[in-house]
Design a protein around this motif. Sequence first.
Motif, short mmCIF file in Angstrom:
data_model
loop_
_atom_site.label_atom_id
_atom_site.label_comp_id
_atom_site.label_asym_id
_atom_site.label_seq_id
_atom_site.Cartn_x
_atom_site.Cartn_y
_atom_site.Cartn_z
N MET A 1 4.23 -9.03 -9.47
CA MET A 1 4.37 -7.99 -8.46
C MET A 1 4.34 -8.62 -7.08
O MET A 1 3.55 -9.51 -6.81
N SER A 2 5.24 -8.19 -6.23
CA SER A 2 5.29 -8.72 -4.88
C SER A 2 4.31 -7.96 -3.99
O SER A 2 3.93 -6.83 -4.27
N ALA A 3 3.94 -8.60 -2.90
CA ALA A 3 3.00 -8.00 -1.95
C ALA A 3 3.64 -6.80 -1.26
O ALA A 3 4.86 -6.73 -1.09
N ARG A 4 2.82 -5.87 -0.90
CA ARG A 4 3.22 -4.71 -0.11
C ARG A 4 2.78 -4.97 1.32
O ARG A 4 1.81 -5.67 1.57
N ALA A 117 8.37 -0.98 -0.49
CA ALA A 117 7.73 -2.25 -0.20
C ALA A 117 6.86 -2.21 1.05
O ALA A 117 5.85 -2.90 1.13
N SER A 118 7.26 -1.41 2.04
CA SER A 118 6.55 -1.39 3.32
C SER A 118 6.32 0.04 3.78
O SER A 118 7.24 0.86 3.75
N VAL A 119 5.10 0.30 4.24
CA VAL A 119 4.75 1.60 4.78
C VAL A 119 4.20 1.41 6.19
O VAL A 119 3.39 0.51 6.43
N VAL A 120 4.66 2.26 7.09
CA VAL A 120 4.10 2.33 8.43
C VAL A 120 3.39 3.68 8.51
O VAL A 120 4.02 4.72 8.31
N LEU A 121 2.09 3.67 8.73
CA LEU A 121 1.30 4.89 8.81
C LEU A 121 0.95 5.12 10.28
O LEU A 121 0.31 4.28 10.90
N VAL A 150 -0.89 -5.15 11.07
CA VAL A 150 -0.03 -5.47 9.94
C VAL A 150 -0.93 -6.03 8.85
O VAL A 150 -1.66 -7.00 9.07
N ILE A 151 -0.87 -5.39 7.69
CA ILE A 151 -1.76 -5.74 6.58
C ILE A 151 -0.91 -6.04 5.35
O ILE A 151 -0.02 -5.27 5.00
N GLU A 152 -1.21 -7.15 4.69
CA GLU A 152 -0.55 -7.48 3.43
C GLU A 152 -1.47 -7.03 2.30
O GLU A 152 -2.67 -7.30 2.30
N LEU A 153 -0.89 -6.34 1.32
CA LEU A 153 -1.63 -5.82 0.17
C LEU A 153 -1.08 -6.44 -1.10
O LEU A 153 0.13 -6.44 -1.30
N ALA A 161 -7.31 0.05 -2.11
CA ALA A 161 -8.72 0.39 -1.96
C ALA A 161 -9.34 -0.53 -0.91
O ALA A 161 -8.74 -1.54 -0.52
N PRO A 162 -10.53 -0.20 -0.45
CA PRO A 162 -11.20 -1.09 0.51
C PRO A 162 -11.26 -2.51 -0.04
O PRO A 162 -11.51 -2.74 -1.23
N GLY A 163 -10.97 -3.47 0.85
CA GLY A 163 -11.03 -4.88 0.49
C GLY A 163 -9.78 -5.43 -0.16
O GLY A 163 -9.73 -6.62 -0.49
N THR A 164 -8.72 -4.62 -0.32
CA THR A 164 -7.51 -5.11 -1.00
C THR A 164 -6.45 -5.63 -0.03
O THR A 164 -5.36 -6.00 -0.46
N GLY A 165 -6.75 -5.66 1.26
CA GLY A 165 -5.76 -6.08 2.24
C GLY A 165 -6.17 -7.33 2.99
O GLY A 165 -7.34 -7.70 3.07
N ARG A 166 -5.15 -7.99 3.54
CA ARG A 166 -5.36 -9.17 4.39
C ARG A 166 -4.69 -8.89 5.72
O ARG A 166 -3.49 -8.58 5.77
N LEU A 167 -5.47 -9.00 6.79
CA LEU A 167 -4.93 -8.76 8.14
C LEU A 167 -4.00 -9.90 8.53
O LEU A 167 -4.40 -11.05 8.57
N VAL A 168 -2.75 -9.56 8.81
CA VAL A 168 -1.74 -10.54 9.20
C VAL A 168 -1.63 -10.62 10.71
O VAL A 168 -1.50 -11.70 11.28
N HIS A 169 -1.69 -9.46 11.36
CA HIS A 169 -1.54 -9.41 12.82
C HIS A 169 -2.14 -8.10 13.33
O HIS A 169 -2.07 -7.08 12.66
#
Length: 173
Positions: A1-4, A117-121, A150-153, A161-169
């Motif tokens: 699975m690719s990152a979101r 693949a990408s969501v902007v909220l 910008v968060i990579e999931l 869920a909480p803790g599933t993302g990495r802050l990119v910018h």
Amino acid sequence: MSARTLVVVRHAKAGHAPGLPDGERPLTPGGERDARAAGEEIRRFVPGLTTGLTTARTSGIISGPTSGLVLCSPSVRTRRTAELLGLDAPIEIERDIYEAYPDDLLGVLRRTDGEIASVVLVGHNPGVHELVAALTGTRLDGFPPGAYAVIELDAPWEDVAPGTGRLVHVSRT
């Protein structure tokens, strides 16, 4: 699975007018300028939002492959911010984003089609600020109007869920 990729945007600077309901507050001229600038930056971080792969919405349902989606609160200031970002993705108005807490926003994200693949909220504080902190474990000193993260999931949308993302910018205009 690719990152979101998730981009969390706080609406740009809005004006105040006596008697005007909160949901009808418009952007200031500076807020409009900042939203356009944020869109240019976001397109550099999330190239899939400029590829033209998005499909049209029919009866409120997105069908077919799409690279991105903008989920937006129904308020005037968030809708205008979403429009001015100028992203090549359909904008879907989501009532559950207005006055939402992070758990509410996670619920909105979990309903996203797995093909996206990408969501902007585009939403409001304190919910969007707290969502960024919850997903990434990063403490941010403020998330002012026009800010975005910008968060990579690595998880599918349904498992965000909480803790599933990495802050990119992060940008705090």
